[in-house]
Design a protein around this motif. Sequence first.
Motif, PDB file in Angstrom:
ATOM      1  N   ASN A  10       2.413   9.532  -5.445  1.00 37.87           N
ATOM      2  CA  ASN A  10       2.941  10.841  -5.062  1.00 37.87           C
ATOM      3  C   ASN A  10       4.060  11.268  -5.992  1.00 37.87           C
ATOM      4  OD1 ASN A  10       1.234  11.045  -2.866  1.00 37.87           O
ATOM      5  ND2 ASN A  10       2.753  10.344  -1.392  1.00 37.87           N
ATOM      6  N   LEU A  11       4.926  10.343  -6.327  1.00 36.43           N
ATOM      7  CA  LEU A  11       6.049  10.634  -7.211  1.00 36.43           C
ATOM      8  C   LEU A  11       5.560  11.063  -8.589  1.00 36.43           C
ATOM      9  CD1 LEU A  11       9.101  10.678  -7.239  1.00 36.43           C
ATOM     10  CD2 LEU A  11       9.091   8.251  -7.762  1.00 36.43           C
ATOM     11  N   ARG A  12       4.574  10.352  -9.115  1.00 32.49           N
ATOM     12  CA  ARG A  12       4.009  10.734 -10.422  1.00 32.49           C
ATOM     13  C   ARG A  12       3.420  12.135 -10.372  1.00 32.49           C
ATOM     14  NH1 ARG A  12       2.529   5.349 -10.305  1.00 32.49           N
ATOM     15  NH2 ARG A  12       0.476   5.824  -9.468  1.00 32.49           N
ATOM     16  N   GLU A  13       2.680  12.429  -9.297  1.00 35.46           N
ATOM     17  CA  GLU A  13       2.059  13.745  -9.148  1.00 35.46           C
ATOM     18  C   GLU A  13       3.113  14.848  -9.049  1.00 35.46           C
ATOM     19  OE1 GLU A  13      -0.617  16.108  -5.877  1.00 35.46           O
ATOM     20  OE2 GLU A  13      -1.056  13.991  -6.202  1.00 35.46           O
ATOM     21  N   LEU A  14       4.170  14.592  -8.283  1.00 34.94           N
ATOM     22  CA  LEU A  14       5.230  15.587  -8.150  1.00 34.94           C
ATOM     23  C   LEU A  14       5.947  15.839  -9.470  1.00 34.94           C
ATOM     24  CD1 LEU A  14       6.672  14.458  -4.720  1.00 34.94           C
ATOM     25  CD2 LEU A  14       5.535  16.639  -5.201  1.00 34.94           C
ATOM     26  N   ILE A  15       6.147  14.800 -10.239  1.00 29.39           N
ATOM     27  CA  ILE A  15       6.788  14.955 -11.545  1.00 29.39           C
ATOM     28  C   ILE A  15       5.904  15.787 -12.460  1.00 29.39           C
ATOM     29  CG2 ILE A  15       7.503  13.713 -13.626  1.00 29.39           C
ATOM     30  CD1 ILE A  15       8.529  11.485 -11.673  1.00 29.39           C
ATOM     31  N   GLU A  16       4.603  15.551 -12.417  1.00 30.42           N
ATOM     32  CA  GLU A  16       3.667  16.361 -13.203  1.00 30.42           C
ATOM     33  C   GLU A  16       3.709  17.820 -12.753  1.00 30.42           C
ATOM     34  OE1 GLU A  16      -0.198  14.582 -13.011  1.00 30.42           O
ATOM     35  OE2 GLU A  16       0.490  12.734 -13.956  1.00 30.42           O
ATOM     36  N   ALA A  73      11.358   9.439  -4.173  1.00 29.35           N
ATOM     37  CA  ALA A  73      12.098   8.385  -4.871  1.00 29.35           C
ATOM     38  C   ALA A  73      12.912   7.566  -3.873  1.00 29.35           C
ATOM     39  CB  ALA A  73      12.997   8.983  -5.944  1.00 29.35           C
ATOM     40  N   ALA A  74      13.533   8.227  -2.905  1.00 30.69           N
ATOM     41  CA  ALA A  74      14.299   7.519  -1.868  1.00 30.69           C
ATOM     42  C   ALA A  74      13.376   6.647  -1.022  1.00 30.69           C
ATOM     43  CB  ALA A  74      15.052   8.519  -0.988  1.00 30.69           C
ATOM     44  N   GLU A 104      10.579  24.920  -8.601  1.00 35.06           N
ATOM     45  CA  GLU A 104      11.220  23.755  -9.211  1.00 35.06           C
ATOM     46  C   GLU A 104      12.165  23.085  -8.223  1.00 35.06           C
ATOM     47  OE1 GLU A 104      13.101  24.756 -12.897  1.00 35.06           O
ATOM     48  OE2 GLU A 104      11.236  25.486 -13.775  1.00 35.06           O
ATOM     49  N   GLU A 105      12.900  23.900  -7.463  1.00 36.18           N
ATOM     50  CA  GLU A 105      13.824  23.335  -6.487  1.00 36.18           C
ATOM     51  C   GLU A 105      13.069  22.594  -5.388  1.00 36.18           C
ATOM     52  OE1 GLU A 105      17.014  24.994  -3.259  1.00 36.18           O
ATOM     53  OE2 GLU A 105      16.902  26.005  -5.194  1.00 36.18           O
ATOM     54  N   LEU A 106      11.985  23.184  -4.896  1.00 39.16           N
ATOM     55  CA  LEU A 106      11.176  22.544  -3.858  1.00 39.16           C
ATOM     56  C   LEU A 106      10.575  21.242  -4.362  1.00 39.16           C
ATOM     57  CD1 LEU A 106       9.829  22.550  -1.081  1.00 39.16           C
ATOM     58  CD2 LEU A 106       8.010  23.946  -2.054  1.00 39.16           C
ATOM     59  N   VAL A 107       9.983  21.271  -5.537  1.00 39.24           N
ATOM     60  CA  VAL A 107       9.388  20.060  -6.103  1.00 39.24           C
ATOM     61  C   VAL A 107      10.476  19.030  -6.379  1.00 39.24           C
ATOM     62  CG1 VAL A 107       8.112  19.105  -8.071  1.00 39.24           C
ATOM     63  CG2 VAL A 107       7.358  21.232  -7.021  1.00 39.24           C
ATOM     64  N   GLY A 108      11.630  19.482  -6.853  1.00 38.37           N
ATOM     65  CA  GLY A 108      12.742  18.560  -7.102  1.00 38.37           C
ATOM     66  C   GLY A 108      13.167  17.842  -5.837  1.00 38.37           C
ATOM     67  N   GLN A 109      13.215  18.579  -4.722  1.00 41.50           N
ATOM     68  CA  GLN A 109      13.578  17.962  -3.441  1.00 41.50           C
ATOM     69  C   GLN A 109      12.514  16.959  -3.007  1.00 41.50           C
ATOM     70  OE1 GLN A 109      16.461  18.167  -1.625  1.00 41.50           O
ATOM     71  NE2 GLN A 109      15.497  16.472  -0.543  1.00 41.50           N
ATOM     72  N   ARG A 110      11.261  17.317  -3.197  1.00 46.25           N
ATOM     73  CA  ARG A 110      10.179  16.395  -2.833  1.00 46.25           C
ATOM     74  C   ARG A 110      10.232  15.138  -3.698  1.00 46.25           C
ATOM     75  NH1 ARG A 110       4.719  19.428  -2.897  1.00 46.25           N
ATOM     76  NH2 ARG A 110       3.990  17.406  -2.138  1.00 46.25           N
ATOM     77  N   ILE A 111      10.559  15.311  -4.979  1.00 47.72           N
ATOM     78  CA  ILE A 111      10.690  14.150  -5.870  1.00 47.72           C
ATOM     79  C   ILE A 111      11.813  13.251  -5.374  1.00 47.72           C
ATOM     80  CG2 ILE A 111      11.435  13.419  -8.182  1.00 47.72           C
ATOM     81  CD1 ILE A 111       9.813  15.838  -9.255  1.00 47.72           C
ATOM     82  N   ARG A 125       0.839  -1.202   0.000  1.00 47.09           N
ATOM     83  CA  ARG A 125       0.000   0.000   0.000  1.00 47.09           C
ATOM     84  C   ARG A 125       0.873   1.250   0.000  1.00 47.09           C
ATOM     85  NH1 ARG A 125      -1.397   3.974   2.720  1.00 47.09           N
ATOM     86  NH2 ARG A 125      -0.204   3.406   4.559  1.00 47.09           N
ATOM     87  N   GLN A 126       1.922   1.244   0.819  1.00 44.53           N
ATOM     88  CA  GLN A 126       2.819   2.385   0.883  1.00 44.53           C
ATOM     89  C   GLN A 126       3.576   2.583  -0.432  1.00 44.53           C
ATOM     90  OE1 GLN A 126       5.359   2.319   4.347  1.00 44.53           O
ATOM     91  NE2 GLN A 126       3.638   1.950   5.720  1.00 44.53           N
ATOM     92  N   ILE A 127       3.977   1.485  -1.072  1.00 42.34           N
ATOM     93  CA  ILE A 127       4.651   1.583  -2.368  1.00 42.34           C
ATOM     94  C   ILE A 127       3.718   2.234  -3.384  1.00 42.34           C
ATOM     95  CG2 ILE A 127       5.468   0.221  -4.353  1.00 42.34           C
ATOM     96  CD1 ILE A 127       6.758  -1.685  -2.279  1.00 42.34           C
TER      97      ILE A 127
END
Length: 70
Positions: free
Chosen positions: A21-27, A49-50, A38-45, A13-15
């Motif tokens: 979330n990762l897909r949404e952040l990339i969008e 990912a980690a 961009e920097e904030l979203v990049g950090q969240r991505i 479920r967490q995966i």
Amino acid sequence: MHGEAIHLAEIERQIAATAANLRELIEQAASYSAAISEELVGQRIDDQAARLEILIRRREELLRSRAGED
């Protein structure tokens, strides 16, 4: 063993949630133009990912341990 099944289901479920979330952040990153955003979203991505890598490793370890019990 029942507890492990629940644990595996929670990891799955967490995966799924982290991947979504990762897909949404990339969008979002694709639609932002300001450098700070961009920097904030990049950090969240990077964070998501980690987290996804950690969850996938945990799932693989759990599956390996379950296979060893059979």
